[in-house]
Design an enzyme around this catalytic site. Structure first.
Site, short mmCIF file in Angstrom:
data_model
loop_
_atom_site.label_atom_id
_atom_site.label_comp_id
_atom_site.label_asym_id
_atom_site.label_seq_id
_atom_site.Cartn_x
_atom_site.Cartn_y
_atom_site.Cartn_z
N CYS A 81 0.85 -1.19 0.00
CA CYS A 81 0.00 0.00 0.00
C CYS A 81 0.88 1.24 0.00
CB CYS A 81 -0.89 -0.03 1.24
SG CYS A 81 -1.89 1.46 1.44
N CYS A 84 0.36 3.06 3.80
CA CYS A 84 0.83 2.46 5.05
C CYS A 84 1.91 1.41 4.88
CB CYS A 84 -0.35 1.88 5.82
SG CYS A 84 -1.12 0.46 5.01
N CYS A 129 -7.21 -1.14 1.06
CA CYS A 129 -6.20 -1.68 1.98
C CYS A 129 -6.91 -1.94 3.31
CB CYS A 129 -5.06 -0.68 2.15
SG CYS A 129 -3.87 -1.17 3.42
N CYS A 132 -5.26 0.66 6.22
CA CYS A 132 -5.52 2.10 6.27
C CYS A 132 -6.81 2.52 5.57
CB CYS A 132 -4.34 2.87 5.68
SG CYS A 132 -4.14 2.65 3.90
N CYS A 153 -8.19 -5.33 -10.21
CA CYS A 153 -7.79 -4.24 -11.11
C CYS A 153 -7.38 -3.08 -10.19
CB CYS A 153 -8.97 -3.88 -11.99
SG CYS A 153 -8.60 -2.65 -13.24
#
Length: 174
Positions: A81, A84, A129, A132, A153
């Site tokens: 991510c 984070c 995510c 976060c 995607c």
């Protein structure tokens, strides 16, 4: 009267059990999230993310096609991510789908959360995510592109490639 009192007691018990189950579901759904809320993560990223990154990650926009990691095919490492740094996808789960955005067919267990997305008059499954809450993209099923029959995607702008080995279990949304 006794039947009515019994039905009222049964209804109250049902509502209490339902409320308890909803609280357990909410706790389980947030079990993988950090102690920070998405709003706190957003505030923490002020000045660190570009306006375009903010628009995609926090306002759930979509970046232009064929940017970033779309045609990038690493032989090791993982994608994390952007906000984070939580590991999301292994290098081996990335595949070329021809859709114009990076595609993955599985993710590290517990790293991705799903949400119903009714925007644009179509029901889709948004992926974020799990740590976060940053927007990653959408997941599609039934296209038969990979053995998992799943395509994440993902906006390139929402992830960062990390060229380090990592050994985490992988799974799918299905």
């Amino acid at each position: 009267k006794e039947v009515m009192a019994w039905l009222e007691t049964l209804l109250v018990a049902f509502l209490l059990v339902f409320a308890l189950l909803m609280r357990v579901h909410q706790k389980t759904d947030r079990a993988n999230m950090s102690h920070k809320t998405p709003a706190e993560w957003r505030k923490e990223t002020e000045g660190r993310l570009t306006p375009e990154e903010n628009k995609v990650i926090w306002d759930k926009d979509t970046e232009a096609r064929n940017k970033g990691y779309t045609n990038y095919a690493p032989k090791s490492g993982y994608f994390a991510c952007k906000v984070c740094q939580s590991p999301l996808y292994s290098w081996s789960s990335k595949f070329h789908s021809g859709c114009g955005w990076p595609a993955f067919d599985k993710f590290y267990t517990g790293s991705v959360a799903t949400h119903v997305d009714n925007s644009f008059g179509v029901v889709r499954t948004e992926i974020t995510c799990a740590t976060c809450g940053g927007h990653l993209g959408h997941v599609f099923h039934g296209e038969r592109m990979t053995p998992t029959n799943e395509r994440h995607c993902v906006n390139s702008i929402s992830v960062v490639y990390i060229d380090k080995p990592i050994d985490l279990p992988e799974g799918t949304v299905q």
